[in-house]
Write a protein that holds these residues in place. Sequence first.
Motif, short mmCIF file in Angstrom:
data_model
loop_
_atom_site.label_atom_id
_atom_site.label_comp_id
_atom_site.label_asym_id
_atom_site.label_seq_id
_atom_site.Cartn_x
_atom_site.Cartn_y
_atom_site.Cartn_z
N SER A 32 0.81 -1.11 -0.23
CA SER A 32 -0.12 -0.08 0.09
C SER A 32 0.88 1.12 0.03
N ARG A 45 -3.61 -2.64 -7.21
CA ARG A 45 -4.29 -1.32 -6.60
C ARG A 45 -5.87 -1.59 -6.66
N LEU A 102 2.51 1.69 -3.56
CA LEU A 102 1.67 2.40 -4.35
C LEU A 102 1.15 3.59 -4.29
N ASP A 103 1.17 4.00 -2.92
CA ASP A 103 0.84 5.46 -2.54
C ASP A 103 2.00 6.34 -2.80
#
Length: 401
Positions: A335, A383, A338-339
Amino acid sequence: MAKQDSKAHRARADRLQGQTGALATAATAAMEEKLPWFRGLSAQDRSWIGLVAQSGITAFVDWFRDPEEHSSMPTRIFGSAPREFTRVISLHQTVDLVRTTIEMMETAIDDLLPPDDVPAVQQAMQRYAREVAFAAATVYAQAAEMRGAWDARLEALVVDSVIRGEADDSVRSRASALGWTGAAGTTGSAEVAVVVGRAPAAEGNANVADAVRHAAREAGADALCAIQGDRLVVVLGGVGKPVEIVQRLAHWFGPGPIVVGPVVKDLMAAVTSARAAVAGLRAVPAWPGAPRPVQADELLPERSLSGDGHARRQLATEVYGPLTMGEGVLLDTVSAYLDSGGSIEATARAMFIHANTVRYRLKRVADLTGYQPLNPRDAFTLRVALALGRLLNPEPGNTVL
């Protein structure tokens, strides 16, 4: 003089007609003697063939008497045989029957007719035999055309049953009648996959089913094919790697994407593959760069966005679910990655861990899910999977529904 010739011809025809019984008996005896396959037929089948032979000899006499009045006689001699006649013997065997009957008659008339009659009758027989051969070819061509039309309707019914999830033993039996073996092909697999794409243009789809089946057979697979509206549906059997086979069939589809459903164990379970392939064809425009052909499972994020509940559950269960195991560090890491826009260093700083730890965890993510976070396409799938997983199961560590 012409009147005398006509009278002589009628007398010759009368003498020939008087010998039709003897000729029919001799024809059957000749078949028994010279054609081994004829002796292997059932009594009923032999009686049908004997009836056709007798009809042919009688028709020849009528035609010989007046060729103009009975000009269509050669094409009507097969009318005495039932429709099953063309299934009992092949066209080649029918030609053997005609040849054997003509040879018998040429020999027999030497003994049954006066010498002056023989040349005229023999010449007429040669012409008549040619007409009968054309008539036989017509009969078999019509039978083949009827079977082809029936097979096409039956094949469309089987494919429609697979698409609708109504495949049962009767559907498997119908598929078997179309040549579907359900056995392992050259790949060593008896598995099934459904392929969906756009149908070719109307002027190019007349023989597409035959072409697809032939190409699939050359690749060692079974195939059932049907055009449903603007899409072409192919059910492949005996396939371990369907994409490789579909690449050989791709030019028979119309322009646009071709979607290959997941491999399932048999025809009865093919609805799962069909459902995924159809959903994939609906969703594939969202991925302009999709390969051709593309597997339905490669379109899971697009299918999810287009409303495919099966794809949503698959992503949540098979991708998000494994990441929630343990303390959820893999979920947190992917997470954060990806962020952070796909930056390992930024992820390490955000999580206060070493960059190599991030790399290790991302490798573990790839091993568990099959998706490599460093790959842009896989990162997009991850995602979407994370978003779906959080919607379906907001508590990490719990079983995903």
